[in-house]
Design an enzyme around this catalytic site. Structure first.
Site, mmCIF file in Angstrom:
data_model
loop_
_atom_site.group_PDB
_atom_site.id
_atom_site.type_symbol
_atom_site.label_atom_id
_atom_site.label_comp_id
_atom_site.label_asym_id
_atom_site.label_seq_id
_atom_site.Cartn_x
_atom_site.Cartn_y
_atom_site.Cartn_z
ATOM 1 N N ASP A 1 4.590 38.770 -1.499
ATOM 2 C CA ASP A 1 3.318 38.042 -1.616
ATOM 3 C C ASP A 1 2.326 38.594 -0.604
ATOM 4 O OD1 ASP A 1 2.747 35.075 -3.100
ATOM 5 O OD2 ASP A 1 1.313 35.661 -1.546
ATOM 6 N N ASN B 1 3.781 39.163 -11.244
ATOM 7 C CA ASN B 1 3.231 37.841 -11.504
ATOM 8 C C ASN B 1 1.992 37.529 -10.659
ATOM 9 O OD1 ASN B 1 3.625 34.770 -12.061
ATOM 10 N ND2 ASN B 1 3.771 34.984 -9.832
ATOM 11 N N TYR C 1 -11.025 36.953 -16.633
ATOM 12 C CA TYR C 1 -9.586 36.666 -16.615
ATOM 13 C C TYR C 1 -8.976 37.016 -17.974
ATOM 14 C CZ TYR C 1 -5.319 33.837 -15.921
ATOM 15 O OH TYR C 1 -4.022 33.405 -15.799
ATOM 16 N N LYS D 1 -6.004 39.692 -18.791
ATOM 17 C CA LYS D 1 -4.691 39.344 -19.350
ATOM 18 C C LYS D 1 -4.440 40.053 -20.691
ATOM 19 C CE LYS D 1 -3.322 36.785 -15.906
ATOM 20 N NZ LYS D 1 -2.208 37.216 -15.054
ATOM 21 N N ILE E 1 -0.597 25.686 -16.636
ATOM 22 C CA ILE E 1 0.568 25.290 -15.841
ATOM 23 C C ILE E 1 0.021 24.676 -14.554
ATOM 24 C CG2 ILE E 1 2.691 26.097 -14.730
ATOM 25 C CD1 ILE E 1 2.714 26.727 -17.721
ATOM 26 N N THR F 1 -0.522 24.482 -11.264
ATOM 27 C CA THR F 1 -0.375 25.210 -9.991
ATOM 28 C C THR F 1 -1.754 25.226 -9.316
ATOM 29 O OG1 THR F 1 -1.068 27.384 -10.781
ATOM 30 C CG2 THR F 1 1.257 26.817 -11.112
HETATM 31 N N1 NAD Z 1 -1.306 28.289 -13.637
HETATM 32 C C1 NAD Z 1 -1.648 28.566 -14.877
HETATM 33 O O1 NAD Z 1 -2.158 27.724 -15.618
HETATM 34 C C2 NAD Z 1 -1.413 29.952 -15.429
HETATM 35 C C3 NAD Z 1 -1.479 30.119 -16.815
HETATM 36 C C4 NAD Z 1 -1.282 31.397 -17.341
HETATM 37 C C5 NAD Z 1 -1.009 32.457 -16.509
HETATM 38 N N2 NAD Z 1 -0.947 32.254 -15.156
HETATM 39 C C6 NAD Z 1 -0.678 33.426 -14.316
HETATM 40 O O2 NAD Z 1 0.491 33.170 -13.561
HETATM 41 C C7 NAD Z 1 0.490 33.978 -12.388
HETATM 42 C C8 NAD Z 1 0.840 33.111 -11.195
HETATM 43 O O3 NAD Z 1 -0.159 32.145 -11.039
HETATM 44 P P1 NAD Z 1 0.103 30.681 -10.443
HETATM 45 O O4 NAD Z 1 -0.528 29.733 -11.389
HETATM 46 O O5 NAD Z 1 1.494 30.528 -10.050
HETATM 47 O O6 NAD Z 1 -0.899 30.785 -9.182
HETATM 48 P P2 NAD Z 1 -0.707 30.574 -7.619
HETATM 49 O O7 NAD Z 1 -2.077 30.712 -7.062
HETATM 50 O O8 NAD Z 1 0.090 29.358 -7.362
HETATM 51 O O9 NAD Z 1 0.191 31.846 -7.198
HETATM 52 C C9 NAD Z 1 -0.329 33.150 -7.180
HETATM 53 C C10 NAD Z 1 0.354 33.915 -6.043
HETATM 54 O O10 NAD Z 1 -0.108 35.277 -6.075
HETATM 55 C C11 NAD Z 1 -0.376 35.691 -4.746
HETATM 56 N N3 NAD Z 1 -1.353 36.780 -4.757
HETATM 57 C C12 NAD Z 1 -2.665 36.710 -5.065
HETATM 58 N N4 NAD Z 1 -3.237 37.920 -4.925
HETATM 59 C C13 NAD Z 1 -2.272 38.780 -4.540
HETATM 60 C C14 NAD Z 1 -2.239 40.163 -4.228
HETATM 61 N N5 NAD Z 1 -3.357 40.918 -4.268
HETATM 62 N N6 NAD Z 1 -1.065 40.726 -3.881
HETATM 63 C C15 NAD Z 1 0.067 39.978 -3.806
HETATM 64 N N7 NAD Z 1 0.100 38.640 -4.071
HETATM 65 C C16 NAD Z 1 -1.062 38.057 -4.433
HETATM 66 C C17 NAD Z 1 -0.894 34.444 -4.055
HETATM 67 O O11 NAD Z 1 -0.811 34.526 -2.643
HETATM 68 C C18 NAD Z 1 -0.001 33.360 -4.651
HETATM 69 O O12 NAD Z 1 1.178 33.186 -3.889
HETATM 70 C C19 NAD Z 1 -0.902 34.625 -12.334
HETATM 71 O O13 NAD Z 1 -0.817 35.943 -12.806
HETATM 72 C C20 NAD Z 1 -1.720 33.781 -13.275
HETATM 73 O O14 NAD Z 1 -2.800 34.479 -13.829
HETATM 74 C C21 NAD Z 1 -1.138 31.035 -14.600
#
Ligand code: NAD
Length: 255
Positions: free
Chosen positions: A38, A91, A161, A165, A194, A196
């Site tokens: 991370d 991710n 975004y 994706k 989701i 988060t």
């Molecule tokens: N939460 C949703 O609704 C949702 C839906 C579809 C897709 N996603 C995707 O799921 C993935 C995870 O998202 P989440 O919802 O768990 O978000 P989150 O913000 O809880 O977690 C994202 C993590 O990525 C880390 N991060 C950000 N930039 C970074 C970088 N440059 N290098 C390394 N780490 C980095 C952050 O520190 C964090 O720990 C993302 O790719 C997001 O686009 C999320």
């Protein structure tokens, strides 16, 4: 009974929070040794500690997925500690501003593309190079990239975004076709909303939250565990004949 990914070495980027933390925990509970990467080192280490405290095996490392040298060091760390890399979950991602197409600044657009597209691209390159010099485990090496339902359909409020994706789905499928015969499966997961920290700006009030929830056929938001279970299953020998699939984990929202 052995776990689904017993003895394998798994790498999760963005493992310090949300979906990445849940996937790290699930990989570990299914028998993998996990490296949690991370950009926030303490967050990654917190995830690794949860795993170790539960009796699993995990280490953490810093990575900025937009930095090629940092990504290279991350994969080197995995191999130096555990000897190989069997499963990767790319991710780490950001949402960017919630704004219409015409309102998006060039700077914000570049930032979203840099993390969500270039970041996954760089991770895949480094991981594929490592996997190509190893003997594949039963069912093949696995890379799973986190895309989104916004990578399958347009998204009026988060257009950059959505661009990013769609690109993740495209690069996943290209790599799947290139490396399937060489023992590497590459899939993406496409979650809907989701709960988060990343998703908070999308339901800033009760009305938008209710509207978003009703869009899921299953009638609730997805949980991080819903996505984690899918990623680990895709990474396991149970999914040995599955590659190049953008798998919706969306409670039927696009059905
Ligand atoms: N939460 C949703 O609704 C949702 C839906 C579809 C897709 N996603 C995707 O799921 C993935 C995870 O998202 P989440 O919802 O768990 O978000 P989150 O913000 O809880 O977690 C994202 C993590 O990525 C880390 N991060 C950000 N930039 C970074 C970088 N440059 N290098 C390394 N780490 C980095 C952050 O520190 C964090 O720990 C993302 O790719 C997001 O686009 C999320």
């Amino acid at each position: 009974m052995p776990g689904k990914v017993d003895g394998r070495v798994a790498l999760v980027t963005g493992g310090g929070s949300g979906i990445g933390r849940a996937t790290s925990l699930k990989f570990a509970s299914e028998g993998a040794r996990v490296v949690v990467a991370d950009i926030v080192p303490q967050a990654g280490e917190d995830t690794a500690k949860i795993i170790r405290d539960a009796g699993g095996e995990a280490l953490s490392t810093h990575v900025d997925v937009t930095d090629e040298a940092s990504v290279g060091s991350m994969v080197e760390f995995v191999v130096s500690e555990y000897g190989r890399l069997d499963c990767a979950h790319n991710n780490a991602g950001i949402l960017g501003p919630v704004a219409e197409f015409t309102e998006y600044s060039r700077e914000d657009y570049d930032r979203v593309i840099n993390v969500n597209v270039t970041g996954v691209w760089l991770c895949m390159q480094a991981e594929l190079r490592q996997m190509l010099v190893q003997d594949p485990p039963d069912g093949g090496h696995s890379i799973v990239n986190t895309a989104s339902v916004a990578g399958l359909v347009g998204s009026p409020t988060i257009p950059a975004y959505s661009v990013s994706k769609h690109a993740v789905v495209g690069m996943t499928n290209s790599a799947a076709r290139s490396y399937g015969a060489r023992g590497i499966r590459v899939n993406s997961v496409c979650p809907s909303l989701i709960d988060t920290p990343l998703a908070q700006p999308l339901y800033e009030n009760t009305e938008s939250e209710t509207r978003m929830r009703l869009r899921q056929a299953i009638g609730r938001f997805g949980k991080v565990e819903d996505v984690a279970a899918t990623v680990v299953w895709l990474s396991s020998p149970d999914a040995a004949f599955i590659t190049g699939v953008p798998m919706r984990v969306d409670g039927g929202s696009l059905a």
